[in-house]
Design an enzyme around this catalytic site. Structure first.
Site, PDB file in Angstrom:
ATOM      1  N   GLU A  43       0.872  -1.170   0.000  1.00 32.83           N
ATOM      2  CA  GLU A  43       0.000   0.000   0.000  1.00 32.83           C
ATOM      3  C   GLU A  43       0.915   1.228   0.000  1.00 32.83           C
ATOM      4  O   GLU A  43       1.834   1.298   0.818  1.00 32.83           O
ATOM      5  CB  GLU A  43      -0.897   0.046   1.250  1.00 32.83           C
ATOM      6  CG  GLU A  43      -1.829   1.244   1.198  1.00 32.83           C
ATOM      7  CD  GLU A  43      -2.648   1.454   2.470  1.00 32.83           C
ATOM      8  OE1 GLU A  43      -2.305   0.870   3.508  1.00 32.83           O
ATOM      9  OE2 GLU A  43      -3.625   2.221   2.405  1.00 32.83           O
ATOM     10  N   ARG A 271       5.696 -12.881   9.348  1.00 34.11           N
ATOM     11  CA  ARG A 271       6.224 -11.532   9.177  1.00 34.11           C
ATOM     12  C   ARG A 271       7.586 -11.448   9.860  1.00 34.11           C
ATOM     13  O   ARG A 271       7.890 -12.202  10.765  1.00 34.11           O
ATOM     14  CB  ARG A 271       5.200 -10.614   9.834  1.00 34.11           C
ATOM     15  CG  ARG A 271       5.612  -9.256  10.240  1.00 34.11           C
ATOM     16  CD  ARG A 271       4.476  -8.622  11.049  1.00 34.11           C
ATOM     17  NE  ARG A 271       3.271  -8.363  10.250  1.00 34.11           N
ATOM     18  CZ  ARG A 271       3.144  -7.368   9.382  1.00 34.11           C
ATOM     19  NH1 ARG A 271       4.140  -6.553   9.177  1.00 34.11           N
ATOM     20  NH2 ARG A 271       2.024  -7.167   8.734  1.00 34.11           N
ATOM     21  N   LYS A 281       4.628   0.496  10.478  1.00 34.87           N
ATOM     22  CA  LYS A 281       4.652   1.622   9.552  1.00 34.87           C
ATOM     23  C   LYS A 281       4.054   2.851  10.205  1.00 34.87           C
ATOM     24  O   LYS A 281       4.523   3.962  10.009  1.00 34.87           O
ATOM     25  CB  LYS A 281       3.818   1.276   8.322  1.00 34.87           C
ATOM     26  CG  LYS A 281       4.601   1.155   7.023  1.00 34.87           C
ATOM     27  CD  LYS A 281       3.624   1.263   5.858  1.00 34.87           C
ATOM     28  CE  LYS A 281       3.970   0.288   4.754  1.00 34.87           C
ATOM     29  NZ  LYS A 281       2.984   0.314   3.668  1.00 34.87           N
TER      30      LYS A 281
END
Length: 571
Positions: A43, A271, A281
């Site tokens: 994204e 992850r 983020k």
RNA sequence: UGCUCUGUGGUGUAAUUGGCAACACGUCUGACUCUGGAUCAGAAAAGUUCAGGUUCGAGCCCUGACAGAGCAACCA
């Protein structure tokens, strides 16, 4: 068996992850006509960090390994958070890492039309409806993980009314938050994501690509799998937290797909978590916005551009990712493994230079006062092709303070009264005496004699001494400002910090600056000093953007426990 | 107390699909000495969360516990 070259270690047996096993099995069974097609779907709402590198290496790596393709697809379904700035940085970072999507640069927004049509199709099949309730109301009706939800009063609207409302939502007739489109699945499902998930919401902020064309935007769940399907993705690799989304992913595609011989498959892996490193983020964005760091590419940041600026090579990052592997266990990887990966990589290619952090003057009393000679030293002992360079040598040189001790403890093979040591590339010198500052008691100057016959490459150059020191000729030395950066975080492990108090673990901006740092002039210009040199020797993070005239250090800097241990003044 | 996933040296991963638990990082020794914290040699460190079961044989299969993570955004 022995090849005679100790460097040629046996290729470590690369283990095959569960993901590869799945791919291999699919290939064996002839699924997807033997195609492997993946995608990397960021994204564009922030910069890529080391965690993304793990995904990138997987997505592009699997495609490469199995003769397939990997698309770059920006998951831009939420214009409130996204920006072209991020798009550009993401592309740059992926290329830097060493991967290429060729001409396959896509955007979820490319499919807004198709997605909209699919949504209206679902409405016509009574599989979607417009809900007029507030977010709170919808949330309350959803129940909770251990309690079933209840149906919305709008769940059984007519197709015509739903269609009409949905079109009008998109025409901008209604306010944000006033209505949503929901898939009509099962409010009692044990999987929360199947309880009539919201698939479209009204957003009136312009989109960075489609502008004001749309007033409704699809949710992630309604976009991702379908985009995979549109692009012919075979293996849709994502992180573990999407595991519970998979039934919904499959549900949409089952409604959408037209053929039985192809269907993308979502596979989840763990992850990346790193000790002392925060990967959120959102929190990284906060650090940037609050000015706690000097931007996304602050050398302390775990972003790819931060690591790049710090001197990490793409190879080392790929190596690291290769080392840690892909599983379904929530692992916390030690940063020291990352650090090991850079060292290993840089050791082979970093040019070496001399430098002194904390200078101590050495006077070679039997060396002619005005004589200067050039000595030759290799640029990189690991790589002969990098050649040699000339370094000026004279009567007075600086060595590292740590390389001298008044009283040598056992196993101290550097300079001390009566001891001999080689100045790398030059002569063997012997310490005859030293002078102390009367006030502070600190050693200020060391007096040595040299043996002219011991010059490197000469007859007696085979003479053995226990220690070799880096040095810098005083009259040729150049002051340099060096900026040392610590890790972003210290003390505790911010990777595990859930609360907002992670800020208190922040290290100061830069461990600024060494006074009196000396460098040989020939190396003091920026073009000779690139990131590798800094990286190499100190394994410090050095802001090499900040100008010409930086330096380097020799081994006496205590690296082992480092980071903050070096005696520099904090700004 | 619902659903999904996961438990192998300090850490991260393996174990040819049921056959002597292996590798890497880290740690600790020692060696080398034109230094790189490289290289070489060596060591300590798990009996696979626990309890049953199937089997000649289980880290792997079955049952049941226990522990951890994820899921209740009009984020992705």
């Amino acid at each position: 068996m022995n090849t005679g070259n100790p460097r040629e270690k046996e290729e470590p047996k690369t283990s095959v992850s569960f993901i590869e096993q799945i791919i291999q099995e699919d290939l064996r069974e002839g699924k997807n006509n033997g195609r492997v097609h993946t995608r990397f779907p960021p994204e564009p709402n922030g910069y890529l960090h080391i965690g993304h590198a793990k995904a990138i290496c997987l997505d592009f790596g699997m495609a490469q390994k199995y003769g397939g393709k990997c698309n770059l697809r920006f998951d831009d379904t939420n214009p409130t958070k996204e920006d072209v700035e991020y798009v550009d940085s993401i592309k740059e970072d992926i290329h830097w890492l060493g991967f290429d999507w060729e001409n396959r640069e896509f955007y979820a927004s490319d499919y807004f039309g198709k997605l909209f049509d699919f949504a209206t199709d679902l409405i016509k099949r009574k599989l979607a409806y417009v809900d007029d309730q507030t977010a709170e109301m919808i949330s309350r009706q959803k129940g909770n993980p251990s309690q079933p939800g209840e149906e919305s009063p709008f769940r059984n609207r007519s197709v015509e009314e739903n269609l009409d409302l949905f079109y009008r939502m998109n025409e901008g007739e209604f306010d944000e938050g006033s209505r949503v489109l929901r898939a009509r699945i099962d409010m009692t499902s044990p999987n929360m994501h199947m309880r009539d998930p919201i698939i479209y919401r009204i957003i009136k902020i312009p989109h960075h690509r489609t502008g004001t064309k749309w007033n409704v935007y699809p949710m992630y769940d309604f976009a991702h799998g379908q985009c995979d399907y549109f692009e012919g993705i075979t293996h849709s690799l994502c992180t573990l937290e999407f595991e519970v989304h998979r039934p919904l992913y499959d549900w949409f595609i089952d409604q959408l797909k037209s053929s039985d011989d192809y269907k993308p498959r979502q596979i989840e892996f763990n992850r990346l978590n790193l000790t002392y490193t925060m990967m959120s983020k959102r929190k990284l964005l906060e650090l940037v916005q609050e000015g706690n760091v000097n931007g996304w590419d602050d050398p302390r940041m775990p972003t790819l551009c931060g690591l790049r600026r710090r001197g990490y090579t793409p190879e080392s990052i790929r190596k690291f990712v290769d080392l840690i592997g892909y599983t379904k266990v929530e692992a916390i990887n030690d940063v020291s493994l990352l650090e090991h990966a850079v060292r290993e990589d840089l050791n082979l290619r970093a040019p070496r230079v001399f430098g002194v952090l904390n200078p101590l003057k050495v006077v070679i009393t039997n060396y002619p006062e005005d004589k200067v000679e050039n000595v030759e030293v290799v640029n990189n002992p690991e790589d002969e092709s990098t050649g040699t360079r000339q370094v000026p040598f004279s009567r007075e040189v600086y060595i590292e303070q740590d390389d001298f001790m008044e009283v040598a403890p056992p196993k101290f093979f550097r300079l001390a009264p009566g001891m001999e040591v080689r100045l790398k590339g030059a002569y063997i010198i012997k310490c005859e005496s030293f002078r102390k500052n009367e006030d502070t008691g600190a050693v200020e100057e060391v007096h040595c004699t040299y043996d002219p016959a011991t010059r490197s490459g000469g007859h007696l150059s085979e003479k053995k001494v226990k220690g070799t020191l880096h040095w810098v000729s005083v009259q040729h030395a150049v002051d340099a400002e060096v900026r040392l950066y610590d890790r972003l975080f210290s003390h505790e492990d911010p990777a595990g910090q859930k609360e907002e108090d992670y800020r208190k673990f922040l290290n100061p901006g830069s461990l600024k600056v060494l006074t009196g740092c000396k460098v040989e002039p020939s190396l003091a210009s920026a073009k000779h000093l690139d990131k590798f040199q800094f990286q190499r020797l100190g394994y410090f993070c050095i802001d090499y953007d900040s100008a010409p005239g930086h330096l380097v250090f020799n081994r006496t800097v205590q690296l082992k426990d480092t980071w903050a241990k070096v005696s520099v003044e904090r700004k």
